[in-house]
Design an enzyme around this catalytic site. Structure first.
Site, short mmCIF file in Angstrom:
data_model
loop_
_atom_site.label_atom_id
_atom_site.label_comp_id
_atom_site.label_asym_id
_atom_site.label_seq_id
_atom_site.Cartn_x
_atom_site.Cartn_y
_atom_site.Cartn_z
N CYS A 40 -17.64 2.78 -33.69
CA CYS A 40 -17.22 1.50 -33.11
C CYS A 40 -17.09 0.29 -34.16
O CYS A 40 -16.00 0.02 -34.17
CB CYS A 40 -17.85 0.72 -31.73
SG CYS A 40 -17.42 -0.55 -31.45
N GLY A 265 -8.67 13.28 -29.92
CA GLY A 265 -9.39 13.07 -28.81
C GLY A 265 -10.62 13.55 -30.29
O GLY A 265 -10.86 13.21 -30.92
N HIS A 439 -1.70 -24.92 -16.29
CA HIS A 439 0.03 -24.53 -17.44
C HIS A 439 -0.18 -25.42 -18.43
O HIS A 439 -0.41 -26.69 -18.02
CB HIS A 439 0.04 -25.14 -15.72
CG HIS A 439 1.80 -25.28 -16.20
ND1 HIS A 439 2.27 -24.07 -16.53
CD2 HIS A 439 2.91 -26.03 -16.98
CE1 HIS A 439 4.04 -24.10 -16.97
NE2 HIS A 439 4.40 -25.64 -16.94
#
Length: 460
Positions: A40, A265, A439
């Site tokens: 990672c 994969g 918003h």
């Protein structure tokens, strides 16, 4: 040396488990043969996101005129892009090493072999061998890119995600074998940088694990960007040529490119660990078999992360590690659950999902309601100039519980967090819809899609 816990593998599963165990008072050893952070940090999530960030800035520059800004004579400094990527990785790596030291974890550099359920042998880089004893052993050895001999991997013109992160120049053309997450992310990066991209996928669609409505929309967006996608296509042979590589399809069609990226994969890092000798049971693909408590069939030996072949995501590895050590040292006995795991794809636009898809619900014969809301109707998305995509809610028809949420659009990988909480806590679409959202924000799209489950969206 004797420890309460020995962790083999310092990726996002291993080092996180080690730190949490140390926080709970355990004496911990962490064995890592390469760099902490695993795939990672060193060869996956972090370096690719650094490259995606550069590609995103480049796309913004290309579209600057739409925002009233004239940018001229810009150029791509690929060397600087790669240097920034390396700097980001180094920064994160320094942080992880600091955390390991801070928590008084013994970091042992070397290759581990399990001798028993309480003994590990470490072959160090200087050739010496050390044996360490532990009351508990966690296997967190991860995975590597899968290879098929016929695809002609050579590490130079035919490469995997490991090598492409260290190439020195932008390939004029790139053939990507495999239209999954890794393949599509690199397609996004190098298409933005100017490479001619072709994706070849054996399945009927790219990103086969994603809701089919979103993948159809995404495939059209790739086509608009000049990326060629060939599905239901199998490559039978790959050969080097004077100008790069040629690949022959089952149909007889021949594709050529400067480089080929294999992204089909991953395989599991279990060889050489001594698992067969101590009797740890492996699955048909070489994965370590564990139960819901991350226990192997050998008492005292546990496994987490990719190597268990549950869900191959860094955050799942971390969650497995935390649950396991809290069971071991925190007096708990909890099962690992996978019903609310967010999945993020950092393409352009981003794609994220949690829970089940509409396709899966139908396959399982579930009665559902579906709510949708497009980013074209979101004020913040219009301001950003990023209106491709939509939010899609799947809710149980009887209980209204949110079963799944699927997002394609700007910052989808951030927005999915709210949806993950909803699935994890068993919230209803009405509860989410009645939660006031600020918003103008992108998050309003979730509120509107949740309202759409019952046909009550205001802005569409």
């Amino acid at each position: 040396m004797s420890y309460d816990l020995i962790v083999i593998g310092g990726g996002p599963g291993g080092y996180v488990a080690a730190i949490r165990a140390a926080q709970l008072g355990a004496k911990v050893a962490l064995v890592e043969k390469d760099s902490v952070g695993g795939t990672c940090l060193n060869r996956g999530c972090i370096p690719t996101k650094a490259l995606i960030a550069s590609a995103s800035v480049l796309e913004n520059i290309k579209n600057a005129a739409n925002f009233g800004l004239q940018v001229e004579n810009y150029k791509i400094d690929f060397g600087q892009i790669m240097a920034r990527k390396d700097a980001v990785v180094k920064h994160m790596l320094t942080g992880v090493n600091y955390l390991i030291k801070k928590n008084k974890i013994d970091l042992i550099s070397g290759t581990a072999k399990v001798l028993s359920n309480s003994m590990v042998e470490v072959q160090k880089q200087d050739g010496s061998v050390e044996k360490i004893e532990g009351k508990n052993i966690i296997l967190a050895t991860g995975s590597e890119p899968a290879l098929i001999a016929s695809l002609g991997y050579n590490g130079k013109t035919v490469i995997t995600s490991n090598e492409i992160l260290n190439i020195e120049s932008i390939p004029e053309s790139l053939l990507i074998i495999g239209g999954g997450v890794i393949g599509c992310e690199f397609a996004t990066i190098f298409a933005a940088l100017g490479s001619k991209i072709t994706i070849v996928e054996a399945m009927p669609s790219i990103l086969p694990m994603v809701d089919s409505e979103l993948t159809k929309r995404f495939a059209l967006l790739l086509k608009k960007r000049g990326i060629t996608v060939k599905t239901k296509a199998m490559i039978t042979a790959v050969k080097e040529t004077e100008n790069g590589v040629s690949a022959e399809l089952e149909s007889g069609e021949v594709l050529t490119a400067e480089k080929v990226l294999i992204s089909i994969g991953r395989t599991f890092n279990t060889k050489g660990l001594g698992l067969e000798e101590v009797g740890v049971e492996l699955g048909p693909k070489g994965e370590i078999l564990v139960n819901d408590y991350m226990e192997t069939n050998v008492p005292g030996i546990y496994a987490i992360g990719d190597v268990t072949n549950k869900i191959q995501l860094a955050h799942v590895a971390s969650a497995q590690g935390i649950l396991l050590v809290e069971n071991l040292f925190g007096g708990k006995r909890e099962k690992m659950k996978y019903n609310a795991v967010p999945s993020c794809i950092f393409t352009a636009p981003e794609i994220a999902s949690v829970g089940i898809s509409e396709d899966q619900a139908k396959q399982q014969g579930m009665a559902i309601n579906v709510g949708k809301f497009p980013f074209t109707a979101c004020g913040k998305a219009v301001c950003l100039g990023e209106t491709d995509g939509m939010v899609k809610f799947i809710a149980d028809k009887e209980t209204d519980k949110v079963l799944g949420v699927h997002i394609m659009g700007p910052h989808a990988t951030d927005l999915i967090a709210e949806a993950t909480l909803a699935v994890n806590m068993g919230l209803t679409s009405e509860q989410l819809a009645k939660t006031i959202h600020a918003h103008p924000t992108l998050a309003e799209t979730l509120m509107e899609a949740a309202e759409g489950v019952h046909g009550k969206s205001i802005h569409i």
